[in-house]
Design a protein around this motif. Structure first.
Motif, short mmCIF file in Angstrom:
data_model
loop_
_atom_site.label_atom_id
_atom_site.label_comp_id
_atom_site.label_asym_id
_atom_site.label_seq_id
_atom_site.Cartn_x
_atom_site.Cartn_y
_atom_site.Cartn_z
N TYR A 49 0.85 -1.19 0.00
CA TYR A 49 0.00 0.00 0.00
C TYR A 49 0.89 1.24 0.00
O TYR A 49 0.67 2.17 -0.77
CB TYR A 49 -0.93 0.00 1.21
CG TYR A 49 -1.83 1.20 1.24
CD1 TYR A 49 -3.05 1.17 0.59
CD2 TYR A 49 -1.45 2.38 1.87
CE1 TYR A 49 -3.86 2.29 0.57
CE2 TYR A 49 -2.25 3.49 1.86
CZ TYR A 49 -3.47 3.44 1.22
OH TYR A 49 -4.26 4.55 1.19
N TRP A 50 1.88 1.26 0.88
CA TRP A 50 2.79 2.41 0.97
C TRP A 50 3.48 2.66 -0.37
O TRP A 50 3.50 3.80 -0.86
CB TRP A 50 3.84 2.15 2.06
CG TRP A 50 4.79 3.29 2.22
CD1 TRP A 50 5.87 3.56 1.42
CD2 TRP A 50 4.73 4.32 3.19
NE1 TRP A 50 6.49 4.69 1.86
CE2 TRP A 50 5.82 5.18 2.94
CE3 TRP A 50 3.88 4.59 4.25
CZ2 TRP A 50 6.06 6.30 3.71
CZ3 TRP A 50 4.13 5.70 5.02
CH2 TRP A 50 5.20 6.53 4.76
N GLN A 52 2.62 1.88 -3.28
CA GLN A 52 1.70 2.28 -4.34
C GLN A 52 1.26 3.74 -4.20
O GLN A 52 1.10 4.43 -5.19
CB GLN A 52 0.47 1.37 -4.34
CG GLN A 52 -0.50 1.68 -5.45
CD GLN A 52 -1.68 0.72 -5.45
OE1 GLN A 52 -1.85 -0.11 -4.56
NE2 GLN A 52 -2.51 0.84 -6.46
N HIS A 53 1.07 4.22 -2.97
CA HIS A 53 0.45 5.54 -2.78
C HIS A 53 1.39 6.64 -2.29
O HIS A 53 1.19 7.81 -2.62
CB HIS A 53 -0.73 5.42 -1.81
CG HIS A 53 -1.80 4.51 -2.32
ND1 HIS A 53 -2.61 4.84 -3.38
CD2 HIS A 53 -2.18 3.28 -1.94
CE1 HIS A 53 -3.44 3.84 -3.63
NE2 HIS A 53 -3.19 2.89 -2.77
N GLU A 56 3.15 9.20 -4.94
CA GLU A 56 2.27 10.20 -5.55
C GLU A 56 1.92 11.30 -4.56
O GLU A 56 1.92 12.49 -4.91
CB GLU A 56 0.99 9.54 -6.08
CG GLU A 56 0.04 10.49 -6.76
CD GLU A 56 0.57 11.07 -8.08
OE1 GLU A 56 -0.08 11.96 -8.62
OE2 GLU A 56 1.64 10.64 -8.57
N LEU A 57 1.65 10.93 -3.32
CA LEU A 57 1.35 11.95 -2.31
C LEU A 57 2.57 12.83 -2.04
O LEU A 57 2.44 14.03 -1.82
CB LEU A 57 0.88 11.29 -1.01
CG LEU A 57 -0.49 10.63 -1.07
CD1 LEU A 57 -0.76 9.85 0.21
CD2 LEU A 57 -1.57 11.66 -1.32
N TYR A 78 -6.17 -0.02 6.10
CA TYR A 78 -6.54 -0.57 4.80
C TYR A 78 -6.35 -2.08 4.76
O TYR A 78 -7.25 -2.82 4.35
CB TYR A 78 -5.69 0.12 3.72
CG TYR A 78 -6.00 -0.36 2.32
CD1 TYR A 78 -7.11 0.13 1.64
CD2 TYR A 78 -5.18 -1.29 1.68
CE1 TYR A 78 -7.39 -0.30 0.35
CE2 TYR A 78 -5.46 -1.72 0.40
CZ TYR A 78 -6.56 -1.23 -0.26
OH TYR A 78 -6.84 -1.65 -1.53
N ALA A 121 -7.74 8.84 4.77
CA ALA A 121 -7.59 9.09 3.34
C ALA A 121 -8.10 10.47 2.97
O ALA A 121 -7.50 11.16 2.14
CB ALA A 121 -8.32 8.00 2.54
N MET A 126 -7.38 11.77 -0.59
CA MET A 126 -7.39 10.53 -1.36
C MET A 126 -8.77 9.94 -1.60
O MET A 126 -8.87 8.82 -2.08
CB MET A 126 -6.51 9.49 -0.66
CG MET A 126 -5.04 9.84 -0.67
SD MET A 126 -4.03 8.65 0.20
CE MET A 126 -4.27 7.17 -0.79
#
Length: 160
Positions: A49-50, A52-53, A56-57, A78, A121, A126
């Motif tokens: 998860y980390w 993947q996201h 972008e953040l 999640y 989120a 998000m």
């Protein structure tokens, strides 16, 4: 001492929304310079998860080094929600209790973890409703689908 009313939005999120309230934004707000590093001790699903996201953040300058614990909690909630959903899928919504059929305990775990995930989120912009209010400034480059595919094919190296 806390102020009454809703919690304030992060200034960076307000900036990306175009400052809809038109109130002056804080001028001397701390801009954390800590590097964003994935914390140690995360499980496989949480690391995925980390990975993947978080990039972008960070690119959008929403995730900073000070936000790492909140991002970690979001990854944990999640994956907890996914695990509870998997258990419910395998075992069903109803289990046999002492006094007859009852709601599976994983149902409450799914609700709790999903709710916490969605709250966190939204803090990071998000969720769909939070994202529709964001406006990227010109200095934040938007990659096209072709650029994203090319970057993925080259192992994460951006094209020039």
């Amino acid at each position: 001492m806390s102020r009454p009313g809703p919690r304030p939005k992060p200034t960076r999120v307000k900036e990306l929304e175009g400052n809809p309230g038109k109130r002056p934004l804080p001028r001397n707000e701390p801009r954390p310079q800590l590097p964003v590093k994935r914390p140690r001790g995360m499980g496989r699903g949480q690391r995925a998860y980390w990975d993947q996201h978080a990039p972008e953040l960070e690119r959008l300058r929403i995730l900073t080094g000070l936000d790492v614990p909140a991002m970690r909690l979001m990854a944990e909630h999640y994956t907890f929600a996914l695990e509870a959903a998997r258990i419910l899928g395998d075992e069903g919504l109803i289990v046999e209790g002492r006094d007859g059929p009852k709601k599976h305990p994983a149902w409450q775990a799914l609700r709790d973890a999903s709710g916490m995930y969605l709250r966190l989120a939204a803090e990071f912009g998000m969720t769909p409703s939070a994202r529709t209010r964001l406006q990227l400034p010109p200095e934040v480059e938007q990659l096209s689908l072709a650029d994203l595919l090319f970057e993925a094919a080259n192992g994460g190296e951006a094209s020039e």
